[in-house]
Design an enzyme around this catalytic site. Structure first.
Site, mmCIF file in Angstrom:
data_model
loop_
_atom_site.group_PDB
_atom_site.id
_atom_site.type_symbol
_atom_site.label_atom_id
_atom_site.label_comp_id
_atom_site.label_asym_id
_atom_site.label_seq_id
_atom_site.Cartn_x
_atom_site.Cartn_y
_atom_site.Cartn_z
ATOM 1 N N LYS A 24 51.937 46.056 29.672
ATOM 2 C CA LYS A 24 51.717 46.176 31.242
ATOM 3 C C LYS A 24 50.751 47.327 31.254
ATOM 4 C CE LYS A 24 52.645 47.000 35.322
ATOM 5 N NZ LYS A 24 53.926 47.014 36.135
ATOM 6 N N CYS A 55 50.875 52.221 41.567
ATOM 7 C CA CYS A 55 50.888 51.766 39.989
ATOM 8 C C CYS A 55 49.701 52.246 39.362
ATOM 9 C CB CYS A 55 51.157 50.342 39.768
ATOM 10 S SG CYS A 55 52.873 49.756 40.455
ATOM 11 N N GLU A 84 57.067 43.994 34.751
ATOM 12 C CA GLU A 84 56.598 43.153 35.889
ATOM 13 C C GLU A 84 55.469 43.275 36.184
ATOM 14 O OE1 GLU A 84 55.659 44.680 38.937
ATOM 15 O OE2 GLU A 84 56.602 46.740 38.418
HETATM 16 C C1 UDX Z 1 48.807 46.514 40.717
HETATM 17 C C2 UDX Z 1 48.741 45.345 39.796
HETATM 18 O O1 UDX Z 1 48.010 44.326 40.306
HETATM 19 C C3 UDX Z 1 50.155 44.837 39.413
HETATM 20 O O2 UDX Z 1 50.126 43.736 38.449
HETATM 21 C C4 UDX Z 1 51.265 45.848 38.895
HETATM 22 O O3 UDX Z 1 52.257 45.386 38.879
HETATM 23 C C5 UDX Z 1 51.085 46.857 40.089
HETATM 24 O O4 UDX Z 1 49.751 47.236 40.233
HETATM 25 P P1 UDX Z 1 48.997 46.819 43.704
HETATM 26 O O5 UDX Z 1 48.966 48.125 43.143
HETATM 27 O O6 UDX Z 1 50.119 46.249 44.300
HETATM 28 O O7 UDX Z 1 49.390 45.975 41.938
HETATM 29 O O8 UDX Z 1 47.646 46.429 44.005
HETATM 30 P P2 UDX Z 1 46.281 45.372 43.436
HETATM 31 O O9 UDX Z 1 46.148 44.569 44.561
HETATM 32 O O10 UDX Z 1 46.359 45.070 42.043
HETATM 33 O O11 UDX Z 1 45.356 46.351 43.931
HETATM 34 C C6 UDX Z 1 45.352 47.974 43.310
HETATM 35 C C7 UDX Z 1 44.055 48.592 43.882
HETATM 36 O O12 UDX Z 1 42.961 48.420 43.449
HETATM 37 C C8 UDX Z 1 44.105 48.845 45.467
HETATM 38 O O13 UDX Z 1 43.974 50.020 45.890
HETATM 39 C C9 UDX Z 1 42.905 47.978 45.814
HETATM 40 O O14 UDX Z 1 42.270 48.293 46.869
HETATM 41 C C10 UDX Z 1 42.152 48.082 44.661
HETATM 42 N N1 UDX Z 1 41.197 46.899 44.219
HETATM 43 C C11 UDX Z 1 41.586 45.931 43.664
HETATM 44 C C12 UDX Z 1 39.814 47.015 44.371
HETATM 45 O O15 UDX Z 1 39.098 48.229 44.617
HETATM 46 N N2 UDX Z 1 38.812 46.207 43.972
HETATM 47 C C13 UDX Z 1 39.389 45.071 43.383
HETATM 48 O O16 UDX Z 1 38.675 44.216 43.134
HETATM 49 C C14 UDX Z 1 40.935 44.771 43.412
#
Ligand code: UDX
Length: 434
Positions: free
Chosen positions: A207, A263, A151
């Site tokens: 993944k 994640c 996923e």
């Molecule tokens: C992530 C992946 O996007 C997803 O595909 C996977 O299944 C699980 O891990 P998630 O952990 O929910 O999802 O959050 P995401 O929105 O991807 O952000 C991850 C982290 O990166 C956050 O701490 C966010 O603040 C940070 N981030 C994200 C940044 O610092 N800069 C960005 O440009 C994007």
């Protein structure tokens, strides 16, 4: 189609409810009886926008059920998904597969007729085959295939991600398993979602590669942000200029306090271990991890510098505690690394978060005072630090904040506000990389 989802945690519940929405007949099972009882009573134990509604609607229609297990419902299933937790094993960063193998052990005695057993949890390369080996050892007579269907759900937009994905990745070893999974995802044909069928190992590795690549983009832009600060460049201008190049893409180039969540940190550490085990260098992955952990220290330094080099006896108001907005998840949140350092150095910390305060109270130092709104956080503060970019913090009454503070320092770790506008309002504003 009849689906059993083993694990009614985050991924299992979202996937189960969405498969029911696709029209499948889904039973979500969990060994945690309390969790199942709550779900049966209509209570969704996690915060995810839209999930309550989706669960309620599909439960009412009879397509989504909950049971303690896995048990007899496995017998009637076409597909059994394993969506249990794979926490990082303490000490070595390996994904802990105990729950995955335990699920396989509990599924085995109930298999009847042809069944596809699908790993949905993020698991190291080779896990689906190990699941197959264990199932076969327990039930040499059973007619089944294993598959991997990772996923790519983001917390906070998991339902939208599930119902409108960029792609579906199916790791399969037989045409029969592929046909069964394609049938389950058939509603996505309407929106022309690419469905990629690959070998099982490729799906498992895809993944990890996706998460590591996205995390690398974040660490890269955070490193560029530091360089912007040293050279007088603006990281947003640089990121825009980079992102408009179609080969690079605009997403995941937003600088900040470093990535957190359930994640990225865990999966990227696991990928480094997978590589180390096979004696394959993974230098970029290792650098991504190192840059991310240094970024937290850099944020502490930024706050210290904004307050004149020392935070002792300073009152710091923190806006946002969760690792990102639209979740109550505190796992690996930058606040967990930054706040204890400030408190150790003698700062008095007050904080607010729209959803995460209960979770935060359980894992942050007791001395933090939790406030009922962002304005209370700012009252008599020497500095306000914006830690998580919740929408509630995007339209603050900044004059009210300024006038109620004791100092004028505003440290914006998510670059929500415009530096020029903040300075004209009289703040000593500092962002990341601009
Ligand atoms: C992530 C992946 O996007 C997803 O595909 C996977 O299944 C699980 O891990 P998630 O952990 O929910 O999802 O959050 P995401 O929105 O991807 O952000 C991850 C982290 O990166 C956050 O701490 C966010 O603040 C940070 N981030 C994200 C940044 O610092 N800069 C960005 O440009 C994007």
């Amino acid at each position: 189609m009849r689906v059993v989802m083993v694990g009614a945690g985050y991924a299992g519940l979202v996937s189960g409810a969405c498969f029911a929405e696709f029209g499948a007949d889904v039973t979500c099972v969990d060994v945690d009886r309390g969790r199942i009882d709550r779900l049966r009573a209509g209570e969704v134990p996690i915060y995810e926008p839209g999930l309550d509604d989706l669960v309620r609607r599909n439960a009412e229609s009879g397509r989504l059920r909950f049971a303690a297990g896995p048990g007899s419902e496995v017998g009637a299933a076409d597909l059994v998904f394993i969506a249990v937790g794979t926490p990082a094993r303490r000490g070595d960063g390996h994904a802990d597969l105990r729950h995955v193998y335990r699920a396989a052990e509990l599924i085995a005695p109930h298999l009847q007729g042809y069944t596809v057993i699908v790993t949905k949890s993020t698991v190291p390369v080779g896990t689906a085959r190990e699941v197959r080996r264990r199932l076969h050892a327990a039930r040499p007579d059973a007619d089944f295939d294993v598959a991997s269907n990772p996923e790519f759900l983001r917390e906070g937009s998991a339902i939208e991600d599930f119902l409108r994905p960029d792609r579906i990745v199916l790791g399969v070893e037989s045409a029969r398993a592929e046909a069964s999974l394609r049938e389950l995802y058939r509603p996505l044909n309407l929106i022309e979602t690419p469905i990629l069928a690959t070998g099982i190992e490729s799906a498992e590795l895809t993944k990890y590669a996706c998460n590591a690549f996205l995390a690398t983009k974040i660490s890269f832009i955070n490193e560029i942000a530091a360089l912007c600060e040293a050279t007088g460049a603006d990281v947003h201008a640089v990121a825009r200029g980079m992102g408009l190049d179609g080969r690079i893409g605009r997403k995941f180039l937003h600088p900040g306090p470093g990535y957190g969540g359930s994640c990225f940190p865990k999966d990227i550490a696991a990928l480094a271990r997978i590589a180390a085990e096979r004696e394959v260098p993974a230098r970029i992955v290792e650098a991504t991890i190192a840059v991310n952990s240094a970024q937290r220290g850099r944020m502490c330094e930024k706050i210290r510098a904004a307050l004149g080099g020392d935070v002792a006896d300073k009152r710091i108001g923190v806006l946002g505690l969760t690792f990102k907005p639209e979740t109550d998840d505190m796992r690996e949140a930058p606040s967990l690394h930054v706040l204890p350092v400030l408190i150790d150095e003698g700062a008095e910390v007050r904080a607010h978060d729209p959803q995460g305060m209960d979770e935060a109270a359980a894992c942050l130092p007791d001395s933090i005072r939790f406030c009922s709104d962002p304005y209370e956080v700012a009252e008599t503060a020497d500095a306000v630090v914006l830690m998580t970019e919740w929408n509630a913090y995007r339209g603050l009454d900044l004059e009210r904040i300024r006038d109620s503070m004791r100092g004028r320092v505003f440290v914006d770790l998510r670059n929500v506000y415009e530096p020029g506008a903040m300075r004209s309002l009289g703040f000593r504003y500092c962002g990341v990389g601009r």
